[in-house]
Design a protein around this motif. Structure first.
Motif, PDB file in Angstrom:
ATOM      1  N   GLN A 193       0.845  -1.209   0.000  1.00 55.37           N
ATOM      2  CA  GLN A 193       0.000   0.000   0.000  1.00 55.37           C
ATOM      3  C   GLN A 193       0.875   1.251   0.000  1.00 55.37           C
ATOM      4  N   ALA A 194       1.910   1.242   0.835  1.00 53.13           N
ATOM      5  CA  ALA A 194       2.782   2.415   0.933  1.00 53.13           C
ATOM      6  C   ALA A 194       3.552   2.630  -0.373  1.00 53.13           C
ATOM      7  N   LYS A 195       3.923   1.553  -1.011  1.00 50.96           N
ATOM      8  CA  LYS A 195       4.748   1.656  -2.227  1.00 50.96           C
ATOM      9  C   LYS A 195       3.943   2.065  -3.453  1.00 50.96           C
ATOM     10  N   TYR A 196       2.754   1.454  -3.613  1.00 50.91           N
ATOM     11  CA  TYR A 196       1.998   1.667  -4.857  1.00 50.91           C
ATOM     12  C   TYR A 196       0.760   2.550  -4.694  1.00 50.91           C
ATOM     13  N   GLY A 197       0.372   2.792  -3.469  1.00 51.35           N
ATOM     14  CA  GLY A 197      -0.774   3.678  -3.250  1.00 51.35           C
ATOM     15  C   GLY A 197      -2.117   2.997  -3.424  1.00 51.35           C
ATOM     16  N   TYR A 198      -2.137   1.703  -3.546  1.00 52.00           N
ATOM     17  CA  TYR A 198      -3.406   0.969  -3.568  1.00 52.00           C
ATOM     18  C   TYR A 198      -3.223  -0.354  -2.829  1.00 52.00           C
ATOM     19  N   GLY A 199      -4.346  -0.967  -2.479  1.00 50.64           N
ATOM     20  CA  GLY A 199      -4.286  -2.151  -1.634  1.00 50.64           C
ATOM     21  C   GLY A 199      -3.861  -3.409  -2.385  1.00 50.64           C
ATOM     22  N   ALA A 200      -3.121  -4.252  -1.702  1.00 43.98           N
ATOM     23  CA  ALA A 200      -2.723  -5.539  -2.294  1.00 43.98           C
ATOM     24  C   ALA A 200      -3.923  -6.476  -2.302  1.00 43.98           C
ATOM     25  N   ASP A 201      -4.102  -7.200  -3.388  1.00 49.22           N
ATOM     26  CA  ASP A 201      -5.126  -8.247  -3.397  1.00 49.22           C
ATOM     27  C   ASP A 201      -4.433  -9.605  -3.524  1.00 49.22           C
ATOM     28  N   HIS A 202      -5.210 -10.643  -3.765  1.00 45.38           N
ATOM     29  CA  HIS A 202      -4.613 -11.978  -3.820  1.00 45.38           C
ATOM     30  C   HIS A 202      -3.578 -12.099  -4.938  1.00 45.38           C
ATOM     31  N   ASN A 203      -3.787 -11.371  -6.037  1.00 45.21           N
ATOM     32  CA  ASN A 203      -2.816 -11.462  -7.131  1.00 45.21           C
ATOM     33  C   ASN A 203      -1.480 -10.835  -6.749  1.00 45.21           C
ATOM     34  N   ALA A 204      -1.528  -9.721  -6.021  1.00 45.17           N
ATOM     35  CA  ALA A 204      -0.288  -9.089  -5.567  1.00 45.17           C
ATOM     36  C   ALA A 204       0.466 -10.051  -4.637  1.00 45.17           C
ATOM     37  N   ILE A 205      -0.282 -10.695  -3.762  1.00 41.61           N
ATOM     38  CA  ILE A 205       0.359 -11.611  -2.806  1.00 41.61           C
ATOM     39  C   ILE A 205       0.935 -12.825  -3.550  1.00 41.61           C
ATOM     40  N   LYS A 206       0.193 -13.304  -4.537  1.00 47.65           N
ATOM     41  CA  LYS A 206       0.678 -14.448  -5.326  1.00 47.65           C
ATOM     42  C   LYS A 206       1.998 -14.109  -6.033  1.00 47.65           C
ATOM     43  N   GLY A 207       2.040 -12.928  -6.656  1.00 49.91           N
ATOM     44  CA  GLY A 207       3.256 -12.512  -7.361  1.00 49.91           C
ATOM     45  C   GLY A 207       4.432 -12.388  -6.406  1.00 49.91           C
ATOM     46  N   TYR A 208       4.155 -11.809  -5.258  1.00 48.68           N
ATOM     47  CA  TYR A 208       5.185 -11.608  -4.236  1.00 48.68           C
ATOM     48  C   TYR A 208       5.757 -12.963  -3.802  1.00 48.68           C
ATOM     49  N   ILE A 209       4.861 -13.886  -3.486  1.00 50.15           N
ATOM     50  CA  ILE A 209       5.292 -15.213  -3.041  1.00 50.15           C
ATOM     51  C   ILE A 209       6.090 -15.915  -4.141  1.00 50.15           C
ATOM     52  N   GLY A 210       5.608 -15.772  -5.395  1.00 45.14           N
ATOM     53  CA  GLY A 210       6.266 -16.443  -6.519  1.00 45.14           C
ATOM     54  C   GLY A 210       7.740 -16.085  -6.619  1.00 45.14           C
ATOM     55  N   ALA A 211       8.048 -14.785  -6.492  1.00 42.60           N
ATOM     56  CA  ALA A 211       9.440 -14.339  -6.602  1.00 42.60           C
ATOM     57  C   ALA A 211      10.277 -14.924  -5.458  1.00 42.60           C
ATOM     58  N   TYR A 212       9.713 -14.957  -4.265  1.00 46.60           N
ATOM     59  CA  TYR A 212      10.453 -15.506  -3.127  1.00 46.60           C
ATOM     60  C   TYR A 212      10.654 -17.019  -3.247  1.00 46.60           C
ATOM     61  N   VAL A 213       9.688 -17.690  -3.848  1.00 48.95           N
ATOM     62  CA  VAL A 213       9.838 -19.146  -4.025  1.00 48.95           C
ATOM     63  C   VAL A 213      11.080 -19.434  -4.876  1.00 48.95           C
ATOM     64  N   ILE A 214      11.291 -18.616  -5.895  1.00 51.69           N
ATOM     65  CA  ILE A 214      12.477 -18.806  -6.752  1.00 51.69           C
ATOM     66  C   ILE A 214      13.744 -18.693  -5.906  1.00 51.69           C
ATOM     67  N   LYS A 215      13.767 -17.695  -5.039  1.00 48.99           N
ATOM     68  CA  LYS A 215      14.953 -17.502  -4.181  1.00 48.99           C
ATOM     69  C   LYS A 215      15.181 -18.721  -3.271  1.00 48.99           C
TER      70      LYS A 215
END
Lengths: 375, 292
Positions: A287-309
Motif C-alpha cells: 500500500q505504501a509503495k503503490y498507493g493501492y491495496g494488495a489483493d490476492h494477485n499481488a500476494i501471489k506474485g510476491y510469493i512467486g518471486a520468493y519461491v524462486i529464491k
C-alpha cells in the motif's frame, strides 16, 4: 595513447559484461494490458516488490535478479510469443501468466524448453496436464470450491443455485469443478449463465439469475467482470446471497464495485485481511509503495518471486532441471522462509496446498469469517 | 413477463446511450462526410476527464462533470476538426477514415499509458434504487439514463428543426454550395456539428461508464455498437440512429436471455448484414438526401 584508450575500453567492457553475467534473469510474463490487466498488473507489482527486497538483501546466491517484464496483452497467443521471447532472453524461471486461458497455452513452450514456470492461474486444468515445470502460487479451484459448496449448503442452507461463469479457460475450469461438487452435494442448478471475457453489460445475465428461483448465486468471473456483475445486481435490486471463489471478494473487485460488493462472500486462498502477520506486513508495504491495496494477485506474485529464491538457495545453483525436481513434494514453512508468508507445500503435479479463508465483504472491505485448514 | 419488462427497460436504457454515440456518428457524416472511427474512443475518454478532474485534481464530481462536457466540446469537437479533419478532408474520405482509426488508437494508448490500463470505478449520477411495478423491479438509474439520453436527442432535434442556426446546419448538410450562396457560414455550421458531437460523446460517457467501469478499451465496444446502430437505423437520419441504438440495446438483452448468451455478440452483426442486404439505406434512412 590510442593503445591505452583501447585497453581501457576493453577493460570496462569486460567489467560491464561480468556485471551483466552476474545477474540472474527472471521473466514476468503478465497481463499488463487488455481485459486481464486488473489481475496481471497487480501481480506484476507484487513480483517487483519482492524482487526489490531480494536484491536489497543480496539477491539469490549472491547474484542480483534482473527482472524482465513482458506484456501478454491478455492474449493467449501473444502470451505464448512472450514466453518464447523471455526464454530467448535467458530467463532462469518464468513468473506468470495469471489468466488460465493464457497459461494453458504458454506453459507448453516453457515445458518444451525445460524452464520452470510459477503461475498465478487457478484453473484446475493447469496442473492436470502432467507438465513437470509448472507450479502454482495459489491452489486450483478444485481445491477451494468444496469448501465453498459446503458453506453454501450447510452455512446458508441453499438448495438451488444459479451459476454465472466466464466462458474462458479459467471460468470453464472453475465451472466444471463447481458443477461436479454441487452434484455430489445434492445442490440443484436452476440457472446456468455463461458470459464472455471482457463483457461489459450484465443486465440480461442478472435478470436471468434473479428470476431463476435460486437460493444463492455462484459467480465465477474475472475481476472487472465480477465488479460489473455486482454493480448490475445492485442496480436490479438482487437480494440473493452472492458467493464466489477468490476473485468475487478480492480487494480489486471491491474497489471497482464499491458498495455493490457489500454482502458478497466467498472462499479465498489469499487475502490482505488474513489474520497472518506476515501478510499484513506485506500488504502494508505494498500500500505504501503503490498507493493501492494488495489483493490476492499481488500476494501471489510476491510469493512467486520468493519461491524462486528459496528453492534456488536450497539446490545451491541455478539449475532449471533441479529446480523443477526440488519443487515437487517441497514444503516451505513461513518461519524460516518469510517470503512465502504462510506455510505452503507443492505436490508432484505442481498443485499446492495452504490454509485458506472464508470471507464476507462488509463496509467495502474483506472480513475474514473463518480460517480453513489446508487440503 | 416481469423479466421481459425489466429486460426491455434495461435494453432501452443502454440503447438510448448507444443512440447518443450513433447520432454523433451520423451528424459528422452528414455535415462533413467524416466517418469517425474514433467515435468509440470519443465516448470512452470523457470518463477519464471526469476521473482526472475529480480524483487527480480533487474537484467535486458535480463540477467535474460539466467541465468534462466543456473539455470534450473543445478537444473532441473543435480540436478534432482543426487538427485532423480539416487537413485530411481535402485528400478524400478514405485518408480521413484512416486518420480517425489512427486517432482512436492514439487516444486508447494514451489513456492506457497516462492514466491506467486497469478498469476504474466511476461514480453513478443516480442512487442505486429500484421501483417495483407489479412483479417487475425496475432500476432507477436505467430510467434516469433513458430519460437523459432521450431528452438530449429530442433537444437536439428541436434545436436543428426549430432554430435558425439548426436550419442553417440542415441546409449546410443538404447542399453546402446553395447554403453558402444564401449567406450561411458553412464552416461555422460544420464546426457546430463537431462541437455537438463532442457534447454527445461526453454525455454518453458519463451515463455508460458507471455500468462499464472506466477503461481504455471501452471504445472498442462502443464504437462498434455506434457504427452498427447508425447503419441499421439509417446513416442519413438522426431518428434512424436513434432507432438503431435502441434496437441494438434491446436485441442484445433479449437475445442473451431468450436465445443464446454465447451468441449475443454475433446477433447485432447478423442484424447488420440482413439490413445491408434487404434495406441498404437502413430502417429509417432514405436512399438520397442528407439532413442533420
Amino acid at each position: 595513447m590510442i593503445r591505452k584508450l583501447a585497453m581501457t575500453t576493453v577493460a570496462s567492457m569486460a567489467l560491464t559484461s561480468t556485471a551483466a553475467m552476474a545477474d540472474v534473469v527472471i521473466a514476468d510474463v503478465a497481463e499488463l494490458s487488455g481485459a486481464g490487466a486488473a489481475a496481471g498488473a497487480v501481480w506484476h507489482d507484487g513480483v517487483k516488490m519482492a524482487v526489490e527486497e531480494i536484491n536489497a538483501a543480496g539477491g539469490i546466491l549472491g547474484e542480483k535478479i534482473d527482472l524482465k517484464e513482458y506484456d501478454s496483452q491478455t492474449d493467449p497467443q501473444n502470451s505464448r510469443a512472450m514466453v518464447q521471447k523471455a526464454i530467448d532472453d535467458g530467463a532462469y524461471v518464468l513468473l506468470g501468466t495469471v489468466y488460465s486461458s493464457s497459461t494453458v497455452v504458454n506453459m507448453l513452450v516453457a515445458q518444451q524448453n525445460g524452464v520452470p514456470q510459477i503461475t498465478g492461474s487457478e484453473s484446475p486444468t493447469i496442473t492436470a496436464k502432467g507438465n513437470p515445470y509448472i507450479f502454482r502460487t495459489a491452489f486450483g479451484a478444485q481445491k477451494g470450491l468444496p469448501k465453498l459448496v459446503s458453506y453454501l449448503k450447510d452455512g446458508i442452507g441453499a438448495k438451488k443455485i444459479a451459476v454465472v461463469w466466464a466462458n474462458t479457460e479459467f471460468g470453464k475450469g472453475g465451472y466444471d469443478a463447481f458443477m461436479k461438487i454441487a452434484a455430489e452435494q445434492g445442490l440443484e442448478i436452476v440457472a446456468d449463465v455463461p458470459t464472455e471475457q471482457a463483457q461489459v453489460d450484465f443486465a440480461s445475465d442478472v435478470a436471468k439469475v434473479k428470476g431463476s428461483g435460486a437460493d444463492a448465486i455462484f459467480v465465477y468471473l474475472t475481476e472487472e467482470e465480477s465488479a460489473r456483475f455486482l454493480i448490475e445486481a445492485d442496480k436490479q435490486g438482487v437480494e440473493l446471497p452472492l458467493a464466489g471463489d477468490t476473485v468475487l471478494v478480492s480487494q480489486k473487485v471491491i474497489d471497482l464495485a464499491g458498495g455493490a460488493a457489500n454482502g458478497a462472500f466467498g472462499h479465498v486462498g489469499l487475502s490482505a485481511e488474513a489474520p497472518v502477520d506476515a501478510i499484513k506486513e506485506m500488504a502494508g508495504k505494498f500500500q505504501a509503495k503503490y498507493g493501492y491495496g494488495a489483493d490476492h494477485n499481488a500476494i501471489k506474485g510476491y510469493i512467486g518471486a520468493y519461491v524462486i529464491k528459496y528453492v534456488t538457495e536450497q539446490i545451491g545453483e541455478f539449475n532449471q532441471e533441479k529446480f523443477a525436481e526440488t519443487m515437487h513434494g517441497l514444503c516451505l514453512d513461513a518461519a524460516t522462509h518469510p517470503g512465502v508468508l504462510m506455510d505452503v507445500c507443492w505436490d508432484d503435479t505442481g498443485e499446492m496446498s495452504r490454509e485458506s479463508f472464508l470471507v464476507e465483504v462488509v463496509d467495502n472491505a474483506q472480513q475474514i469469517s473463518k480460517t480453513l485448514p489446508a487440503n | 413477463m416481469s423479466e421481459f419488462i425489466q429486460l426491455l427497460i434495461s435494453g432501452l436504457s443502454a440503447g438510448s446511450i448507444y443512440a447518443l454515440a450513433a447520432v454523433g456518428f451520423t451528424l459528422l457524416w452528414q455535415a462533413s462526410q467524416t466517418i469517425n472511427f474514433a467515435q468509440g474512443e470519443f465516448v470512452m475518454v470523457p470518463a477519464f476527464f471526469v476521473l482526472a478532474l475529480s480524483v487527480k485534481l480533487g474537484l467535486p464530481i458535480w463540477l467535474a462533470m460539466p467541465l468534462t462536457v466543456i473539455l470534450s466540446v473543445l478537444l473532441l469537437g473543435a480540436l478534432f476538426k482543426k487538427l485532423i479533419v480539416e487537413p485530411m478532408h481535402k485528400h478524400g474520405t478514405i485518408p480521413l477514415v484512416i486518420a480517425t482509426i489512427a486517432l482512436g488508437l492514439l487516444i486508447k494508448e494514451m489513456v492506457k499509458e497516462f492514466y491506467s490500463p486497469l478498469g476504474q470505478p466511476f461514480p453513478s449520477l443516480f442512487p442505486q434504487t429500484v421501483l417495483t411495478v407489479g412483479d417487475a423491479v425496475i432500476s432507477v438509474p436505467d430510467i434516469a439514463n433513458f430519460v437523459i439520453a432521450m431528452g438530449t436527442i429530442v433537444a437536439l432535434q428541436l434545436f436543428l428543426g426549430r432554430t435558425r442556426t439548426g436550419r442553417s446546419m440542415q441546409a449546410t448538410a443538404q447542399n453546402p454550395d446553395v447554403a453558402q450562396i444564401l449567406g450561411v457560414d458553412i464552416q461555422r455550421m460544420v464546426m457546430y456539428t463537431f462541437l455537438i458531437n463532442g457534447a454527445l460523446a461526453a454525455i454518453a460517457s458519463i451515463l455508460i461508464t458507471p455500468i462499464y467501469l472506466a477503461k481504455f478499451s471501452n471504445g472498442e465496444t462502443l464504437g462498434l455498437v455506434a457504427f452498427i446502430a447508425a447503419i441499421v437505423g439509417g446513416f442519413n437520419q438522426i431518428r434512424g440512429a436513434l432507432v438503431g441504438g435502441l434496437l441494438i440495446g434491446v436485441i442484445d438483452n433479449m437475445s442473451a436471455t431468450y436465445f443464446s448468451a454465447e451468441y449475443r455478440q454475433a446477433l447485432p452483426m447478423i442484424l447488420l448484414i440482413v439490413i445491408i442486404l434487404v434495406r441498404p439505406q437502413g430502417l429509417l434512412g432514405t436512399s438520397e438526401g442528407r439532413t442533420v
